[in-house]
Design a protein around this motif. Structure first.
Motif, PDB file in Angstrom:
ATOM      1  N   ARG A  53       0.841  -1.210   0.000  1.00  0.00           N
ATOM      2  CA  ARG A  53       0.000   0.000   0.000  1.00  0.00           C
ATOM      3  C   ARG A  53       0.869   1.251   0.000  1.00  0.00           C
ATOM      4  O   ARG A  53       0.591   2.230  -0.713  1.00  0.00           O
ATOM      5  N   SER A  54       1.956   1.225   0.772  1.00  0.00           N
ATOM      6  CA  SER A  54       2.867   2.370   0.837  1.00  0.00           C
ATOM      7  C   SER A  54       3.587   2.578  -0.486  1.00  0.00           C
ATOM      8  O   SER A  54       3.772   3.717  -0.933  1.00  0.00           O
ATOM      9  N   ALA A  57       1.229   4.104  -2.851  1.00  0.00           N
ATOM     10  CA  ALA A  57       0.964   5.487  -2.455  1.00  0.00           C
ATOM     11  C   ALA A  57       2.060   6.396  -2.992  1.00  0.00           C
ATOM     12  O   ALA A  57       1.795   7.494  -3.488  1.00  0.00           O
ATOM     13  N   SER A  61       1.639   9.220  -6.137  1.00  0.00           N
ATOM     14  CA  SER A  61       1.924  10.643  -6.010  1.00  0.00           C
ATOM     15  C   SER A  61       2.618  11.193  -7.244  1.00  0.00           C
ATOM     16  O   SER A  61       2.665  12.396  -7.456  1.00  0.00           O
ATOM     17  N   GLU A 143      -4.900   1.722  -3.246  1.00  0.00           N
ATOM     18  CA  GLU A 143      -4.512   3.036  -3.750  1.00  0.00           C
ATOM     19  C   GLU A 143      -5.561   3.573  -4.718  1.00  0.00           C
ATOM     20  O   GLU A 143      -5.911   4.758  -4.663  1.00  0.00           O
ATOM     21  N   HIS A 146      -8.279   4.911  -2.779  1.00  0.00           N
ATOM     22  CA  HIS A 146      -7.846   5.863  -1.749  1.00  0.00           C
ATOM     23  C   HIS A 146      -8.205   5.359  -0.346  1.00  0.00           C
ATOM     24  O   HIS A 146      -8.711   6.108   0.490  1.00  0.00           O
TER      25      HIS A 146
END
Length: 209
Positions: A53-54, A57, A61, A143, A146
């Motif tokens: 998930r990170s 993310a 971006s 992601e 969200h």
């Protein structure tokens, strides 16, 4: 998180993963080692989903994963790459079916203590290619919607529940399970390539639907 990825919990524990859970129920300390194994699986899935998930993310971006309906989005491209890798795994398993053997460490689980069972559950989830691909899919899905890691609670719980099925069968149907589990273990050991191919096909269908 989309409910579409929930069935991927089946793929998480398919193959050597569920074989490990079955083998542990045939040991002399079946309940203790099985619970340690489940704890390892739980922690590994939480860690894996958090990491993926990170990663997405960070990717999100800078690069948009796009909508589910956009076939040219990064999210869709990742799914197509995963499908291609799974097809390659299927071809490999089929080509080597005559010499396919379960990993040697599966046999060592017959004498596993709780510490070893925990390590097996933890490490297996984080290093198995199929599990890594599943967690990447879950991370990408989170992601796209969200959503945080907490939204994957149903997926995490389903994975642990599937991992616990051999132990639950042992507790609910003790004598019958004690007779049946060794036979199931032996069949899965001798047909591990079939199990792997079925799991890959299920994963492909889930990704493409």
């Amino acid at each position: 998180m989309s409910l579409q990825v929930l069935p991927l919990a089946i793929t998480m524990m398919a193959g050597p993963q569920i074989m490990s859970a079955i083998i542990l129920t045939t040991t002399s300390r079946a309940v203790r080692v099985s619970l340690a194994f489940l704890l390892g699986v739980l922690i590994a899935v939480v860690v894996g989903v958090t990491i993926t998930r990170s990663l997405f993310a960070l990717l999100g971006s800078n690069v948009s994963l796009g909508k589910d309906s956009d076939n040219s989005s990064v999210g869709k491209i990742i799914q197509y790459v995963l499908v291609a890798l799974l097809v390659l795994l299927i071809l490999r398993d089929y080509r080597t079916r005559a010499t396919s053997e379960p990993p040697k460490w599966l046999e060592a689980l017959m004498e596993a203590d709780p510490r070893r069972a925990f390590k097996t559950g933890f490490i297996m989830i984080l290093v198995m290619p199929s599990d890594v691909m599943v967690m990447l899919t879950v991370g990408a899905n989170l992601e796209q919607h969200h959503a945080g890691v907490g939204s994957a609670a149903a997926f995490i719980a389903a994975t642990v529940l599937i991992a616990a099925l051999p132990l639950l069968a042992l507790l609910l149907f003790r004598r019958r399970a004690q007779r049946a589990m060794p036979a199931v273990r032996d069949w899965m050991n001798s047909h591990s390539w079939v199990v792997n191919i079925i799991c890959c096909l299920i994963f492909i269908v889930i990704i493409l639907v």
